[in-house]
Design an enzyme around this catalytic site. Structure first.
Site, PDB file in Angstrom:
ATOM      1  CE1 TYR A 139      -3.754   2.444   0.549  1.00  0.00           C
ATOM      2  CE2 TYR A 139      -2.433   3.344   2.322  1.00  0.00           C
ATOM      3  CZ  TYR A 139      -3.512   3.437   1.470  1.00  0.00           C
ATOM      4  OH  TYR A 139      -4.350   4.532   1.544  1.00  0.00           O
ATOM      5  CG  ASP A 234       5.962   3.846   0.805  1.00  0.00           C
ATOM      6  OD1 ASP A 234       6.256   4.553   1.801  1.00  0.00           O
ATOM      7  OD2 ASP A 234       4.797   3.685   0.407  1.00  0.00           O
ATOM      8  CE  LYS A 262       1.717   4.735   8.119  1.00  0.00           C
ATOM      9  NZ  LYS A 262       0.317   4.572   8.461  1.00  0.00           N
TER      10      LYS A 262
HETATM   11  N1  PMP Z   1       2.972   4.247   2.221  1.00  0.00           N
HETATM   12  C1  PMP Z   1       2.885   3.310   3.165  1.00  0.00           C
HETATM   13  C2  PMP Z   1       3.906   2.217   3.208  1.00  0.00           C
HETATM   14  C3  PMP Z   1       1.863   3.364   4.111  1.00  0.00           C
HETATM   15  O1  PMP Z   1       1.785   2.422   5.057  1.00  0.00           O
HETATM   16  C4  PMP Z   1       0.927   4.422   4.056  1.00  0.00           C
HETATM   17  C5  PMP Z   1      -0.213   4.554   5.056  1.00  0.00           C
HETATM   18  N2  PMP Z   1      -0.404   3.563   5.940  1.00  0.00           N
HETATM   19  C6  PMP Z   1       1.057   5.366   3.047  1.00  0.00           C
HETATM   20  C7  PMP Z   1       2.093   5.257   2.144  1.00  0.00           C
HETATM   21  C8  PMP Z   1       0.096   6.515   2.928  1.00  0.00           C
HETATM   22  O2  PMP Z   1       0.275   7.398   3.973  1.00  0.00           O
HETATM   23  P1  PMP Z   1      -0.915   8.389   4.430  1.00  0.00           P
HETATM   24  O3  PMP Z   1      -1.971   7.527   5.026  1.00  0.00           O
HETATM   25  O4  PMP Z   1      -0.245   9.312   5.380  1.00  0.00           O
HETATM   26  O5  PMP Z   1      -1.380   9.091   3.199  1.00  0.00           O
END
Ligand code: PMP
Length: 430
Positions: A139, A234, A262
């Protein structure tokens, strides 16, 4: 149904601001949160829970950490937003680059979604190519091109994709299985010249915790380099969580771009993407790739991030997170074994996933057995009733923080053993 939850459902779709919060795959009524301190979260009925969600990753210091609060209050007194470069942005940028020494420039945004979306635009702008590659179950936020075979809420709700994404955009996203060098080789043999970037969670944690072999990640590095494509790691979850420099540090693999979120904002909205100057200077105003944000680099969020990274720089922090993770893993795995329940605990430091299927732990989404979800739903309800707040999805991980004590972990393990003993019939989702 609690009055507050019912009120929420009357004014917000599903009662939530983000889908997985709605308990759709585990059933039951989500508690509405009043406040949280340290490792505990309290609902509007005054019930307290040991929190294993940690706002889905940011709260590595626990809720309302005094140093973060103080920094936030001090920053707020200096003004909530300037729309101009401020000193706190520079200070956080310096701290980020010190932890990711391969990178020379960082651009702040507000969410992980924006960070990844922008990194992809930069990769396309830099290579002049349009295709991107992601992995099944990973994700990367909810931008159009990435809602293709995604993890997180998509895995939870059992929908691989989203309505409303134009086929022309989804068609530029190639999806590969994790843990499979051959599949990546085959795709690059066919379309290598069209691929702008390979995007991967180096520690996939949105469809269970699918720990990858380092050789697989290194293979992707070599393959992308050979074909002139970029490698984007990511690290929105793994950044600052598994080590100061995340998986980039742990694996020693040098990516082209990294995305962070995060923990970077310490519970406030902040995210970033970073890389070598030669790439990052292609961003506007210096280069042709446009990306902007009214609240980007928000001073209050920067202050929370600085205080969080500074607290994480203290002695023994990562060994304590490791020790807490190991202790909870032992407790949960022991309870599973004693109950004769098939399953294992996948873990990377303070990230744990209860994998309710016979070992070995899977490394790819197609190897994750979906039947575990019904069993998980029953356990989730039994644990919530015992004051333990687990992620409301079989495919989401648990996060520990430095505020968790051995007593908290003991409470979790006792509740887990009781929940297993209850052997509640696995009710379907409501
Ligand atoms: N990349 C990863 C690996 C994530 O786990 C998440 C959210 N859990 C995101 C991107 C997206 O981040 P956000 O919810 O702050 O938009």
């Amino acid at each position: 149904m609690s009055g507050d939850w019912e009120r929420a459902t009357r004014v917000m779709p599903g009662g939530v601001s983000s889908p997985v919060r709605a308990f759709r795959s585990v059933g039951g009524t989500p508690p509405v949160v009043a406040r949280a301190h340290g490792a505990e979260i309290v609902d509007t009925a005054g019930r307290s829970y040991v929190d294993l969600v940690g706002s889905w990753g940011p709260l590595i210091l626990g809720h309302a950490h005094p140093a973060v609060l103080e920094a936030v209050v001090r920053a707020a007194r200096d003004g909530l937003s300037f729309g101009a470069t401020s000193v706190r942005e520079i200070e956080l940028a310096e701290r980020v680059l010190a932890r990711y020494p391969f990178a020379e420039r960082v651009r702040f945004v507000s969410t992980g979604t924006e960070a990844v979306m922008s990194a992809i635009r930069l990769a396309r702008g830099a290579t002049g190519r349009e295709r991107i590659v992601k992995f099944d179950g990973c994700y990367h936020g909810h931008s159009d091109g990435l809602l293709v075979k995604g993890g997180s809420g998509l895995a939870t709700l059992g929908v691989p994709d989203s309505a409303g994404v134009p086929a022309a955009i989804a068609g530029l996203t190639e999806v590969l299985p994790l843990d499979d060098e051959g599949a990546a080789d085959a795709l690059f043999a066919k379309k290598g010249g069209e691929i702008a970037a390979v995007l991967i969670e180096p520690l996939p944690a949105n469809s269970g915790l699918l720990v990858q072999r380092r050789e697989f990640l290194a293979h992707l590095r070599a393959l992308t380099a050979r074909h002139g494509a970029l490698l984007i790691l990511d690290e929105v979850i793994s950044g600052f969580r598994v080590a100061p420099g995340g998986m980039t540090e742990l694996t020693g693999i040098t990516p082209d771009l990294v995305t962070l979120g995060k923990i970077l904002g310490g519970g406030m909205p902040a995210a970033a993407y970073l890389g070598r100057a030669e790439l990052m200077e292609r961003l506007a105003p210096n280069g042709p790739v446009y990306q902007a944000g009214t609240l980007s680099g928000n001073p209050v969020a920067m202050a929370a991030g600085i205080a969080t990274l500074d607290a994480l720089a203290g002695p023994g922090v990562y060994s304590r997170l490791e020790a807490l993770g190991a202790e909870l893993e032992r407790g949960l795995a022991g309870a599973l074994a004693r109950a004769g329940e098939p399953g294992s605990v996948a873990r990377a430091g303070s990230i744990l996933w209860l994998c309710l299927q016979p070992p070995p732990a899977p490394r790819a989404w197609h190897a994750v057995r979906r039947e575990g979800a019904a069993r998980y739903a029953a356990l989730h309800r039994a644990l919530l009733a015992r004051g333990v707040w687990l992620a409301p999805s079989a495919f989401e991980v648990a996060f520990l923080s430095l505020a968790h004590t051995r007593e908290h972990l003991a409470r979790v393990v006792t509740a887990f053993a009781e929940a297993l003993a209850e052997r509640a019939p696995a009710a379907g989702p409501r």
